[in-house]
Every structure is written in C-alpha cells, then in structure tokens.
Write an enzyme that holds these catalytic residues in place. Sequence first.
Site, short mmCIF file in Angstrom:
data_model
loop_
_atom_site.label_atom_id
_atom_site.label_comp_id
_atom_site.label_asym_id
_atom_site.label_seq_id
_atom_site.Cartn_x
_atom_site.Cartn_y
_atom_site.Cartn_z
N ASP A 131 -28.10 13.95 -65.78
CA ASP A 131 -26.95 14.11 -66.67
C ASP A 131 -27.45 14.54 -68.04
OD1 ASP A 131 -25.00 13.29 -64.89
OD2 ASP A 131 -24.13 11.80 -66.25
N PRO A 154 -27.25 0.59 -63.72
CA PRO A 154 -27.49 -0.55 -64.61
C PRO A 154 -26.33 -1.54 -64.72
CG PRO A 154 -26.98 1.41 -65.90
CD PRO A 154 -27.08 1.85 -64.46
N GLU A 236 -20.99 10.87 -57.10
CA GLU A 236 -21.77 9.63 -57.04
C GLU A 236 -21.45 8.84 -55.77
OE1 GLU A 236 -22.99 7.21 -60.65
OE2 GLU A 236 -21.39 5.96 -59.82
#
Length: 288
Positions: A131, A154, A236
């Site tokens: 990204d 995360p 994703e």
Amino acid sequence: MGQDPPVRMSDLAVWEGTFDPQVIDEAFKSYNLTIATTVFAVGKYTRFLRDFLLSAEKHFMVGMNVQYYVFTDLPGDVPGSMTLGVGRRLKIVKVPKFGRWQEISLRRMELIQTAIEEYIHQEAHYIFCLDVDMRFHGRVGPEAVGKLVAAIHPWFYWYPRNQFPYERRNVSTAYIPLDQGDFYYQANVFGGAMEDIHRLTKTCREHLECLPLSRASVCPCPVDKSVGVEALWQEESHLNWYLLRNKPTKLLSPEYVWDDLRGSGAKEIQLVRFSSVIKDNAEVRENI
Ligand SMILES: CC(=O)N[C@H]1[C@@H](OP(=O)(O)OP(=O)(O)OC[C@H]2O[C@@H](n3ccc(=O)[nH]c3=O)[C@H](O)[C@@H]2O)O[C@H](CO)[C@H](O)[C@@H]1O
Ligand SMILES: [Mn+2]
C-alpha cells in the site's frame, strides 16, 4: 488478551530477535537479487508517495536491487527529483482511475498479474506488493523474502479465528467458514517469488472479476456464484481465502504492517518497521 494467536504467532513469524540482520544480509549478498516493489498511487493517494519512497530508501531492502513500479493515473504527480540508492530504480506505470476506492484497491490484483506477465517477470526475482499510505520506520530486509510472504494484521492477532473478519457469506468466492483459518492477513503487504505471486494475483483476480464492476457486461465467468457480492474487505478477503489454501512460507509479524492508529503501546511489539499512516478517508477517497 487471548492466548492462542499471539503465542502461535511468536513461534512462526519474523520478529525482532528471531534473526540476525548481519548474517541475513551477508547470506543474500552473493545472490544479487532484484526485488520488484509495486505501489499504487491513484487520485489523491499520490500525496503519500514522497514519504513512502523516502522512507523506503532508508529502510526497505537496503543494499539490494529494488525496482519500484509506481502505478498511477497522474504520472506528473510522482516526485521527480528523488535520488535513489545504487541498484534502485523507479518505473511509472500509467493506470486508469476506477470510480470507487474499493475498485481502485481491488483492481490492483489484475494490474499486478498482467504487469508480472508483461515485464516484471523479466526484471526481478521476487516481488512485494505494498500500500502507499504507509511509511517505513525500521529495517525491512531480506529476512522478509520468501516464496510466499504474508503479514499478520495488527488489529486481529489476538482474536480467535471465528472472530477474524473473513468473508462469511457462503455466496462469495472469498467465503471462509467460522472454524477455518490460520491468521487474518493484511493486504497492505504481500510478496514472494514471481510465479507464486503471479498465481496469487491471478486467482484473486478471477474471483474478484465476477463482481458487477464497470466491465460487468463482459464478466468472463458467468456461472460464478459470487456475482453481485463484493467481499467484506475486497481483495483482502480474497487474499485471506487464497492463503488459507496456499500457506505462506514466511509469516511477517505485525512489526511489518503496523497501524499508526494503534499507537506504539503494544508491549509485544518491540519495533515498528512499516506502518499505515493516519489518513482522512473522507478526504482522500473518491467515495465514502
Ligand atoms: C482499516 C481498513 O479499512 N482496512 C481496509 C482498507 O485498507 P486501507 O485503508 O489501507 O485501504 P487504502 O485506502 O489504503 O487503499 C488501498 C491502496 O489502494 C490504493 N488506492 C486506493 C484508493 C485510491 O483512491 N487510490 C489509491 O491509490 C493505494 O495504494 C492504497 O494504499 O481497504 C483495503 C482494500 O480493500 C482492505 O480491505 C483493508 O482491510
Ligand atoms: Mn492502506
């Protein structure tokens, strides 16, 4: 915090303390590898390029050959005056701007796949797809290189798998049942050997292509059951589906995909190497 995912993660992933940077650098030197690095900066996201590139020059694959590919609709907005390190080059690739941010994001799979086929496969040994709304703060070196590399998100590493934000609707080609899944991976960083990432992007592209996007009238897989369903987290979700069936050979800990929104207080993170910057989504994106 739950126990299971962080414990397993610390056993399997690349963390500070699990490798010796000098030994790794020395071992990779003789191979003289070139790392292709794709980054998309479409529309207002060109504003992230300067910090991304400046910080990459300081921390990303230092001492290796790096071939950046900046995919953009605004070549004139790519910072022109940057001096790159020895063995490091930047190529601008003009791409169309799709109407919705979701489509700009998910179309990367197709654009990376075709770029690998057309030229990247001849110009590099490994590829990382990143990204742009990110910045390097610490070393990301050849310890991150592998055949199929994925990074643990995360925000979810302490969750049980049935709470991972996988696509849960079984009409989607990205569907993952509640009792399956190893980790929740973030799509901001993935990479690997050229043929592995070619297969990954091609498969995700084929699964994504069945959506009612701007070229829906020529959808190449009319029988696909996912027509009309955009996965929860777009590419994703498809990446997570792919990596469930094709296990990564190298797992990157969240040190390699931190999020500035989480701050720096997590005690299990000794070092933030690469992180998402805080951005005003309403301001930079084309749509809400
Ligand atoms: C917290 C969150 O919301 N995370 C989701 C969001 O990540 P992100 O908020 O990280 O997505 P994002 O806005 O950074 O878009 C992904 C990337 O696409 C490129 N880009 C995107 C839009 C644009 O107008 N121009 C452009 O160049 C750019 O390289 C950007 O870094 O969306 C992703 C793409 O589906 C994933 O689903 C993430 O899980
Ligand atoms: Mn992002």
